[in-house]
Design an enzyme around this catalytic site. Structure first.
Site, PDB file in Angstrom:
ATOM      1  N   ARG A  51      -2.995  -1.764  -6.297  1.00 44.74           N
ATOM      2  CA  ARG A  51      -2.117  -2.915  -6.111  1.00 44.74           C
ATOM      3  C   ARG A  51      -2.434  -3.935  -7.189  1.00 44.74           C
ATOM      4  O   ARG A  51      -3.510  -3.909  -7.794  1.00 44.74           O
ATOM      5  CB  ARG A  51      -2.304  -3.521  -4.721  1.00 44.74           C
ATOM      6  CG  ARG A  51      -3.703  -4.052  -4.490  1.00 44.74           C
ATOM      7  CD  ARG A  51      -3.881  -4.576  -3.092  1.00 44.74           C
ATOM      8  NE  ARG A  51      -5.265  -4.903  -2.841  1.00 44.74           N
ATOM      9  CZ  ARG A  51      -5.792  -5.064  -1.638  1.00 44.74           C
ATOM     10  NH1 ARG A  51      -5.067  -4.884  -0.566  1.00 44.74           N
ATOM     11  NH2 ARG A  51      -7.062  -5.378  -1.496  1.00 44.74           N
ATOM     12  N   LYS A  73       0.826  -1.203   0.000  1.00 42.28           N
ATOM     13  CA  LYS A  73       0.000   0.000   0.000  1.00 42.28           C
ATOM     14  C   LYS A  73       0.861   1.253   0.000  1.00 42.28           C
ATOM     15  O   LYS A  73       0.664   2.161  -0.814  1.00 42.28           O
ATOM     16  CB  LYS A  73      -0.939  -0.017   1.218  1.00 42.28           C
ATOM     17  CG  LYS A  73      -1.911   1.129   1.220  1.00 42.28           C
ATOM     18  CD  LYS A  73      -2.909   0.999   2.356  1.00 42.28           C
ATOM     19  CE  LYS A  73      -3.890  -0.118   2.068  1.00 42.28           C
ATOM     20  NZ  LYS A  73      -4.137  -0.995   3.206  1.00 42.28           N
ATOM     21  N   GLY A 104      -8.059  -8.121   3.857  1.00 39.95           N
ATOM     22  CA  GLY A 104      -8.935  -8.262   5.012  1.00 39.95           C
ATOM     23  C   GLY A 104      -8.278  -8.912   6.220  1.00 39.95           C
ATOM     24  O   GLY A 104      -8.942  -9.237   7.192  1.00 39.95           O
ATOM     25  N   SER A 151      16.304 -42.363 -10.635  1.00 42.47           N
ATOM     26  CA  SER A 151      15.083 -41.572 -10.405  1.00 42.47           C
ATOM     27  C   SER A 151      14.968 -41.359  -8.903  1.00 42.47           C
ATOM     28  O   SER A 151      14.874 -42.317  -8.135  1.00 42.47           O
ATOM     29  CB  SER A 151      13.866 -42.315 -10.945  1.00 42.47           C
ATOM     30  OG  SER A 151      12.716 -41.554 -10.674  1.00 42.47           O
ATOM     31  N   HIS A 201      -1.056 -42.239   1.767  1.00 46.20           N
ATOM     32  CA  HIS A 201      -1.640 -43.041   0.700  1.00 46.20           C
ATOM     33  C   HIS A 201      -2.796 -42.300   0.033  1.00 46.20           C
ATOM     34  O   HIS A 201      -2.862 -42.177  -1.189  1.00 46.20           O
ATOM     35  CB  HIS A 201      -2.126 -44.371   1.288  1.00 46.20           C
ATOM     36  CG  HIS A 201      -2.770 -45.248   0.283  1.00 46.20           C
ATOM     37  ND1 HIS A 201      -4.139 -45.278   0.091  1.00 46.20           N
ATOM     38  CD2 HIS A 201      -2.245 -46.091  -0.637  1.00 46.20           C
ATOM     39  CE1 HIS A 201      -4.409 -46.114  -0.889  1.00 46.20           C
ATOM     40  NE2 HIS A 201      -3.277 -46.627  -1.340  1.00 46.20           N
ATOM     41  N   TYR A 223      14.662 -34.847 -16.150  1.00 48.89           N
ATOM     42  CA  TYR A 223      13.201 -34.763 -16.144  1.00 48.89           C
ATOM     43  C   TYR A 223      12.656 -34.762 -14.722  1.00 48.89           C
ATOM     44  O   TYR A 223      13.355 -35.144 -13.773  1.00 48.89           O
ATOM     45  CB  TYR A 223      12.579 -35.929 -16.939  1.00 48.89           C
ATOM     46  CG  TYR A 223      12.754 -37.283 -16.299  1.00 48.89           C
ATOM     47  CD1 TYR A 223      11.819 -37.762 -15.376  1.00 48.89           C
ATOM     48  CD2 TYR A 223      13.849 -38.089 -16.606  1.00 48.89           C
ATOM     49  CE1 TYR A 223      11.979 -39.000 -14.776  1.00 48.89           C
ATOM     50  CE2 TYR A 223      14.018 -39.326 -16.009  1.00 48.89           C
ATOM     51  CZ  TYR A 223      13.081 -39.778 -15.088  1.00 48.89           C
ATOM     52  OH  TYR A 223      13.240 -40.995 -14.487  1.00 48.89           O
ATOM     53  N   MET A 243      -5.673  -7.701   8.138  1.00 57.34           N
ATOM     54  CA  MET A 243      -5.270  -6.814   9.231  1.00 57.34           C
ATOM     55  C   MET A 243      -6.254  -5.664   9.342  1.00 57.34           C
ATOM     56  O   MET A 243      -7.258  -5.627   8.674  1.00 57.34           O
ATOM     57  CB  MET A 243      -3.842  -6.356   9.013  1.00 57.34           C
ATOM     58  CG  MET A 243      -2.875  -7.496   9.234  1.00 57.34           C
ATOM     59  SD  MET A 243      -1.192  -7.024   8.966  1.00 57.34           S
ATOM     60  CE  MET A 243      -1.176  -6.702   7.244  1.00 57.34           C
ATOM     61  N   ARG A 258      -3.843   2.651   8.194  1.00 58.11           N
ATOM     62  CA  ARG A 258      -4.103   1.360   7.533  1.00 58.11           C
ATOM     63  C   ARG A 258      -2.830   0.524   7.434  1.00 58.11           C
ATOM     64  O   ARG A 258      -1.731   1.060   7.360  1.00 58.11           O
ATOM     65  CB  ARG A 258      -4.676   1.613   6.130  1.00 58.11           C
ATOM     66  CG  ARG A 258      -5.960   2.421   6.200  1.00 58.11           C
ATOM     67  CD  ARG A 258      -6.288   3.021   4.865  1.00 58.11           C
ATOM     68  NE  ARG A 258      -7.015   2.096   4.022  1.00 58.11           N
ATOM     69  CZ  ARG A 258      -7.050   2.182   2.703  1.00 58.11           C
ATOM     70  NH1 ARG A 258      -6.375   3.131   2.092  1.00 58.11           N
ATOM     71  NH2 ARG A 258      -7.746   1.319   2.011  1.00 58.11           N
ATOM     72  N   CYS A 310      10.779 -38.837  -9.176  1.00 57.99           N
ATOM     73  CA  CYS A 310       9.408 -39.325  -9.288  1.00 57.99           C
ATOM     74  C   CYS A 310       8.667 -39.261  -7.954  1.00 57.99           C
ATOM     75  O   CYS A 310       7.536 -39.720  -7.840  1.00 57.99           O
ATOM     76  CB  CYS A 310       9.368 -40.737  -9.862  1.00 57.99           C
ATOM     77  SG  CYS A 310      10.184 -41.947  -8.817  1.00 57.99           S
TER      78      CYS A 310
HETATM   79  C1  PEP Z   1       9.222 -42.247  -3.493  1.00 56.30           C
HETATM   80  O1  PEP Z   1       9.558 -42.850  -2.495  1.00 56.30           O
HETATM   81  O2  PEP Z   1       9.485 -41.036  -3.688  1.00 56.30           O
HETATM   82  C2  PEP Z   1       8.472 -42.917  -4.539  1.00 56.30           C
HETATM   83  C3  PEP Z   1       8.203 -42.310  -5.677  1.00 56.30           C
HETATM   84  O3  PEP Z   1       8.020 -44.179  -4.268  1.00 56.30           O
HETATM   85  P1  PEP Z   1       6.715 -44.470  -3.398  1.00 56.30           P
HETATM   86  O4  PEP Z   1       6.035 -43.185  -3.124  1.00 56.30           O
HETATM   87  O5  PEP Z   1       5.909 -45.410  -4.174  1.00 56.30           O
HETATM   88  O6  PEP Z   1       7.316 -45.086  -2.166  1.00 56.30           O
END
Ligand code: PEP
Ligand code: MG
Length: 899
Positions: free
Chosen positions: A361, A27, A106, A789, A477, A876, A108, A97, A856
């Site tokens: 802003r 502000k 909103g 990976s 999970h 990747y 503060m 302000r 991954c």
């Molecule tokens: C991990 O552990 O990051 C993974 C990709 O395998 P999972 O989540 O299946 O254990």
């Protein structure tokens, strides 16, 4: 820290400027910048964020230099305005302000009309009368001031929304007694009475008088704004958006301009483009004869700012009512947008026909608007494509990819948890996976509520619209599977009590227990982590041309490839539609839970001999082959990394007596035999137990069968004309000898399958890096691997020594207390885990310079983690299908910042 704590502005001059957001807050910086542009802004000054930091570091006291600087700054405003703070005949009134670096709408507090007391208000009334105005205005301002000051500075505003604000209650009573509906209909006499009643209320509740001295009022208000930085709302907001508490807020003090002096006055807010659709149209609302808070408070219905945004014919637009001021406003917003080169959210007041700007802003916007505005601004020549890419908020893209709850619909939120998987769900509550399936088969939409989910619940999760769990974190999970499915999930809602026996859940909402029974309807907002009672209407995502254009720019700029984690052809196809360039992780265990396979899997586990196990595996093989065929087809021409079995075997076994009986019957053994096997497979620490490659060290036939299924599937699809690129991946490797044994096993099985088929297909064998030891010996692993990976879920778990399935109970507090800035299962802990990853990459590439490296774990779709992987030189990232566009954008942003 400097010793200049106050930055003045007014009449086209400013000591600060737009780039000083960190010091002056959004502000303060905006007000300074507007002054520099010559846009009319009421004069004032900004107290820096450094004072806020000082305030908290020094037991809520101020730097000694502040007082003198404040006095000088007030004198400066007095000179520009021509009236005096605290003067009884011609008083200067100010607004106080808050304004942090980033806007926290909103969150503060604000105090308006400061500088009045019983004497000064009479003086002000006289002055107005002399100018043939109505003295009512003086009392209206005073009434508002005492109320805001009482609420904000003296703390009378109740914390909970269920409790009434004492001033509002008195105000309502007064209107009732006078038989009027609106505040504006209360006359001077009523307002005088209200002020007295408000003050009596303050005395009663606080045991002290309302402060008469304007300087005491000013210091109190400044202290309250700094104090509001740590109020519950602000703290929660900061946690949600990862705003560090160390930033602090600035305080802007400005001469009041009055929108409540009569019908030639107004106040309003506007956006230079539509913040929900992004359409290029000036859009806003205003109220005649009103002050700032009236527009947002919802007491009177604000009117549309221009004729184009009228919804009803009887509405009166500002354009019609005050054409000259409106024309000024249009000129001003156009200048501001051009200057900032972004959509602005502005606040203004019209005092006796003259326009004053109170704020500008960068406007908050939906994901749809974010994309459209960026693309159109490139077309308009306002920004270039690099900037459009850099500006897009990767996290926000999520909103575009999932159906969402209608943002304008009212909602009764009964609990909050982790926003584990975005999107929305509305459905009848069920507590068991089988019920979810049964209800879904009847055409019902259901929300599956569990204490936590396990792989046994997959079918129920598939059937449900959304998943709600009382326990479990962002990589639990429920969360991982739901994200994979692109299904909404709110996880770890510790406030809910799930009672499977009674088929109900209960939650305490503001002191009242709300019970939700089986069949009651809940809505979930997986992006916000909200659990809402009843059905909220949904709106579907639509990916338009603007999105396609933005993503084209994105792909032209990134270096990282983006793959997906997918276990089914449907997921693979979804990810491909979102731009995935292959599969980085296909978790084969999910296929084992499918109804057609689970019996054979259980037979395999319960087998007494290798022969019996092989027979069971022979049944599994063709089914598994079919799974791979589907995935290879969906990923024609792209690499597919298939991970061999990972979880401990007991996860596949039933736990409840009824299921044990079913399995025993199916297998032709006594329930006790099954029960004994289940007991024998029990582990104290299954995540560190007999899982991953350790299964194949003891029972090689499981992996041998899987490899054969992969290769036979590859042969089958190749013969159907598919370009197949299998990559076989081994989980939970910690030692180069383990990997050498696994590699030999895979190659032997694969080559045998190829020889049997008389085919040649190139395949590679790589390893997951998900144990600290694997990072430390990555050079030796590289000798046995075609690719790495990083499994950062397990790597985080094992490096931090924090169980990914139990973390939700305490990690929230870790984040709240700033131990970790963000949940380390959400964003890579770059300092700790990151150091280990760097060792893994460096050692791996030292042994094999061209080693292909990816990630991954769930972090592969989180923007800051994607940027980190870019910086480490990964090839990747791989993430759940719905996060593919987010990872693409994050990768492009990382590449642009690297230039
Ligand atoms: C991990 O552990 O990051 C993974 C990709 O395998 P999972 O989540 O299946 O254990
Ligand atoms: Mg893992």
């Amino acid at each position: 820290m400097s010793t200049k704590f106050v930055y003045r502005f007014g009449n086209g001059h400013a000591e600060g400027e737009g780039a000083m957001k960190n010091l002056l807050g959004g502000k303060g910086a905006g007000l300074a910048e507007m002054n520099r542009l010559g846009i009319p802004v009421p004069p004032g000054f900004t107290i820096t964020t450094e004072v806020c930091t000082y305030y908290y570091e020094h037991g809520q006291s101020y730097p000694p230099e502040l007082d003198a600087q404040l006095r000088e700054a007030v004198a400066h405003v007095e000179k520009l305005v021509g009236s005096k703070f605290g003067d009884a005949s011609d008083p200067l009134l100010v607004s106080v302000r808050s304004g942090a670096r980033v806007s926290m709408p909103g969150m503060m507090d604000t105090v308006l009309n400061l500088g009045l007391n019983d004497t000064i208000v009479e003086g002000l009334a006289q002055k107005i009368k002399a100018a043939s105005g109505s003295p009512r205005f003086a009392w209206d301002s005073y009434r508002r001031f005492v109320q805001m000051y009482g609420d904000v500075v003296l703390g009378l505003k109740p914390e909970s929304k269920t409790e009434a604000d004492p001033f509002e209650a008195l105000l309502e009573k007064k209107k009732e007694a006078r038989g009027v509906h609106l505040d504006t209909e209360l006359d001077e006499k009523a307002l005088r009475e209200l002020v007295a009643e408000f003050k009596a209320e303050i005395k009663k509740r606080k045991g002290r008088d309302f402060p008469d001295d304007p300087w005491e009022q000013l210091r109190g208000a400044i202290g309250a704004v700094f104090g509001s930085w740590e109020n519950h709302r602000a703290v929660t907001y900061r946690q949600m958006y990862n705003i560090p508490s160390s930033w602090g807020t600035a305080v802007s003090v400005q001469a009041m301009v009055f929108g409540n002096q009569g019908d030639d006055c107004a106040t309003g807010v506007a956006f230079t483009r539509d913040p929900s659709t992004g359409e290029r149209r000036f859009f806003g609302e205003y109220l005649v004869n009103a002050q700032g808070e009236d527009v947002v408070a919802g007491i009177r219905t604000p009117q549309p700012i221009n004729n184009a945004s009228k919804r009803q014919p009887d509405e009166k637009s500002l354009e019609e009512l005050m054409p000259a001021a409106y024309a000024d406003l249009v000129r001003t917003y156009e200048r501001l947008e051009k200057h900032y080169r972004d959509m602005q959210d502005i606040e203004f007041t019209i005092a006796k026909g003259k326009l004053w700007m109170l704020q500008t802003r960068t406007g908050k916007r939906t994901a749809k608007a974010m994309v459209r505005i960026a693309v159109e601004m490139v077309k308009e020549g306002m920004i270039d494509a690099d900037e459009a890419v850099l500006r897009a908020d990767a996290g926000k893209l999520d909103e575009l990819l999932h159906p969402m709850l209608d943002p304008s619909a009212p909602k009764k939120i009964i609990a909050r948890g982790l926003p584990a998987s975005p999107g929305a769900a509305v459905g009848k509550v069920v507590f068991h996976a089988d019920e979810a399936v049964a209800e879904a088969q009847k055409g019902e939409r259901v929300v599956l509520v569990r204490v936590e989910t396990s792989p046994e619940d997959i079918h129920g999760m598939t059937a449900a619209q959304g998943i709600l769990t009382a326990r479990g974190g962002m990589t639990s999970h429920a969360a991982v599977v739901a994200r994979g499915m692109g299904k909404c999930c709110v996880a770890g809602v510790s406030a809910i009590n799930v009672d499977y026996g009674k088929a109900q859940m209960s939650v305490n909402v503001d002191g009242k227990v709300v019970v939700v029974k089986r069949g009651d309807v809940l809505s979930l907002d997986g992006g916000k982590g909200e659990v809402i009672l009843g059905a909220v209407p949904m709106s579907a995502p639509a990916l338009d041309e603007d999105y396609a254009q933005l993503m084209k720019w994105v792909d032209e700029r990134r270096r990282l490839k983006v793959r997906t984690n997918a276990d089914t052809p449907t997921d693979a196809q979804t990810a491909r539609n979102y731009g995935a360039e292959g599969i980085g992780l296909c978790r084969t265990e999910h296929m084992f839970f499918a109804e057609d396979k689970i019996l054979a899997v259980r037979q395999m586990i319960l087998a007494d001999s290798v022969g019996e196990r092989r027979r069971a595996l022979d049944k599994i093989l063709p089914m598994q082959q079919k799974d791979f065929v589907g995935i290879f087809k969906a990923m024609d021409g792209l690499p597919v990394t298939i991970r061999l079995l990972d979880p401990p075997l007991h996860e596949f076994l039933p736990t409840e007596d009824a299921q044990i009986a079913v399995v025993a019957e199916e297998l032709g053994v006594k329930p006790d035999v099954v029960r004994a096997r289940v007991a024998a497979l029990h582990e104290s620490n299954p995540m560190l137990g007999h899982r991953g490659c350790r299964l194949a060290i003891t029972n090689p036939e499981i992996y041998e069968t899987q490899v054969r299924a992969i290769i036979q599937a590859a042969v089958e699809v190749k013969r159907a004309g598919v370009d197949v690129q299998p990559e076989i991946m081994i989980p939970i490797i910690g030692h180069e000898r383990e990997l050498a044994i696994m590699r030999a096993l895979v190659i032997k099985a694969a080559d045998a399958a190829l020889a049997d088929a008389r085919e040649k297909i190139a395949y590679t064998v790589g390893t997951m890096i998900e144990l600290p030891r694997a990072c430390m010996v990555a050079d030796k692993l590289a000798a046995e691997a075609d690719f790495f990976s990083f499994g950062t879920n397990d790597l985080t778990q094992t490096t931090l020594g924090v169980s990914r399935d139990d973390a939700a109970r305490f990690l929230g507090d870790y984040v709240k207390r700033g131990i970790y800035p963000v949940d380390p299962f959400v964003a890579i802990d770059q300092e700790g885990l990151g150091a280990l990853m760097r060792i893994g990459v460096d050692k791996g590439r030292s042994a094999k310079p061209k080693l292909k490296i990816g990630i991954c774990g769930e972090h592969g779709g989180e923007p800051s983690s994607v940027a980190f992987c870019h910086s480490l030189g990964f090839d990747y990232v791989s993430c759940s299908p719905f996060r593919v566009p987010i990872a693409r954008l994050a990768a492009a942003q990382a590449a642009l910042k690297d230039r």
